[in-house]
Design an enzyme around this catalytic site. Structure first.
Site, mmCIF file in Angstrom:
data_model
loop_
_atom_site.group_PDB
_atom_site.id
_atom_site.type_symbol
_atom_site.label_atom_id
_atom_site.label_comp_id
_atom_site.label_asym_id
_atom_site.label_seq_id
_atom_site.Cartn_x
_atom_site.Cartn_y
_atom_site.Cartn_z
ATOM 1 C CD GLU A 22 -44.815 58.731 16.570
ATOM 2 O OE1 GLU A 22 -43.553 58.411 16.409
ATOM 3 O OE2 GLU A 22 -45.631 58.567 15.700
ATOM 4 C CB SER A 153 -43.020 55.569 17.950
ATOM 5 O OG SER A 153 -42.490 56.601 17.594
ATOM 6 C CE1 TYR A 222 -38.064 57.001 19.438
ATOM 7 C CE2 TYR A 222 -40.032 55.742 19.916
ATOM 8 C CZ TYR A 222 -39.168 56.563 19.004
ATOM 9 O OH TYR A 222 -39.723 56.780 17.610
ATOM 10 N NE ARG A 261 -35.355 53.878 10.702
ATOM 11 C CZ ARG A 261 -36.107 54.027 11.605
ATOM 12 N NH1 ARG A 261 -36.034 55.255 12.336
ATOM 13 N NH2 ARG A 261 -37.092 53.601 11.954
ATOM 14 C CG ASP A 263 -37.950 50.176 9.942
ATOM 15 O OD1 ASP A 263 -37.011 50.906 9.975
ATOM 16 O OD2 ASP A 263 -39.176 50.776 10.807
ATOM 17 C CD GLU A 276 -43.150 51.780 10.082
ATOM 18 O OE1 GLU A 276 -43.423 52.833 10.189
ATOM 19 O OE2 GLU A 276 -43.200 50.945 10.972
ATOM 20 C CG ASN A 278 -40.210 55.336 9.877
ATOM 21 O OD1 ASN A 278 -40.985 55.557 10.626
ATOM 22 N ND2 ASN A 278 -39.247 54.233 9.711
ATOM 23 N N GLY A 282 -36.206 59.461 13.909
ATOM 24 C CA GLY A 282 -35.890 60.070 15.024
ATOM 25 C C GLY A 282 -34.352 60.506 15.247
#
Length: 314
Positions: A22, A153, A222, A261, A263, A276, A278, A282
């Site tokens: 990443e 990602s 992205y 964060r 999900d 998951e 994070n 990002g």
């Protein structure tokens, strides 16, 4: 937090790049956060931990805090955090243990389960294991998600159906990671919730993600126009409160700090499943954390300032 905090007196080492798959996304996050920090008045130096000279600068130069924009292995998994602990440099985000834990999807699931946070059932496969696809289907159903256990990602994520497709996806995922998760496929609305804070936690407005492809894959994350972010998500007050509470519980269960964060998938019947968490979300122009901050009335420069203040407990 102190209202007397002066960003102009704070020397920030912003870490971006690294050696993971990443890297390019990390560099983009670093560019976005660097601009926001400079706008807030910070003295920012961008360093790449893939370069030994830059690591040496962290030791030799008088930085006050490290602002981490590293994603994936050797950056988000506790390794850089451990280095910063050794040299005594404060850094934004979670510590060594929780960074490592959140990065390992299989282990994180155990903590979700212990804290009654619903997560789709799964099977963990490691390099060298033989996979009995019939047993997997008997346990999870024939519609599954196969993904690397310690990558982010959406790298190497496959939604598959049937015995052979599962086996093929596992083989491909093992080319990326030596641990792979086979997870029951859950169909529903994709949601993400950022949590910020040190001692007092705040769940930011929920974002509904509407990917242009079948799911929120790398391209959707992205590429400009790869997905639509609806913030706040069009949910009832009851559902909003439930999902935000689950995000805060996940943050606590994994021992996160400063920012996370999580999900989720929300099914039509109201069931909500965490996928998951994070620990270094990002910070590119299309990223979710800045979007959620803006929806809460927090500009990107102010959000970055808060993260630094959490790290310094200023």
């Amino acid at each position: 937090m102190s209202e007397c905090f002066d960003p102009r007196e704070c020397r920030v080492a912003l870490l971006a790049g690294g050696k993971s798959g990443e890297r390019e996304i990390s560099l983009a996050s670093g560019e976005g956060a660097s601009q926001a920090l400079k706008e807030a008045g910070f003295n920012v130096t961008v360093l790449d931990p893939a370069e030994k000279e830059d690591l040496k600068r962290l030791i030799d130069e008088p930085f006050d805090v490290a602002f981490l924009c590293l994603h994936g292995k050797l950056g988000e998994d506790g390794t850089v955090q451990g280095f910063l602990e050794v040299i005594g440099l404060p850094y934004i985000g979670s510590g060594v243990w929780s960074s490592s834990l959140a990065m390992d999807k299989a282990k994180a699931k155990l903590y979700y389960q212990q804290h009654d946070i619903p997560t789709p059932p799964s099977v963990t496969v490691r390099a060298g294991d033989s996979v009995d696809a019939r047993q997997v289907i008997a346990f999870l159903g024939d519609h599954c998600v196969v993904k690397p256990g310690t990558e982010g990602s959406a790298l190497g994520v496959f939604i598959v159906e049937g015995e052979q497709a599962i086996l093929d996806a596992v083989e491909k995922a093992l080319e990326i990671d030596d641990e792979v998760l086979i997870e029951r496929y859950v169909k529903g609305t994709e949601l993400t919730v950022a949590v910020i804070g040190g001692d007092d936690l705040q769940a930011l407005p929920i974002i509904e993600i509407v990917p242009k492809s079948d799911f929120y894959d790398f391209e959707s994350k992205y590429a400009p126009g790869g997905s639509q972010h609806i913030c706040p998500a069009p949910l009832s007050d009851e559902t909003t409160n439930m999902v935000q509470k689950l995000a805060i519980e996940a943050h606590k269960a994994l021992g996160c700090d400063g920012v996370s964060r999580s999900d989720f998938i929300l099914e039509e019947d109201g069931s909500c499943w965490i996928l998951e968490t994070n620990t270094i979300p990002g910070m590119t122009g299309t990223s979710l954390l800045p979007d959620a901050g803006r929806a809460a009335g927090i500009s990107f420069p102010d959000l970055c300032t808060k993260l630094v203040q959490y790290a310094l407990r200023a």
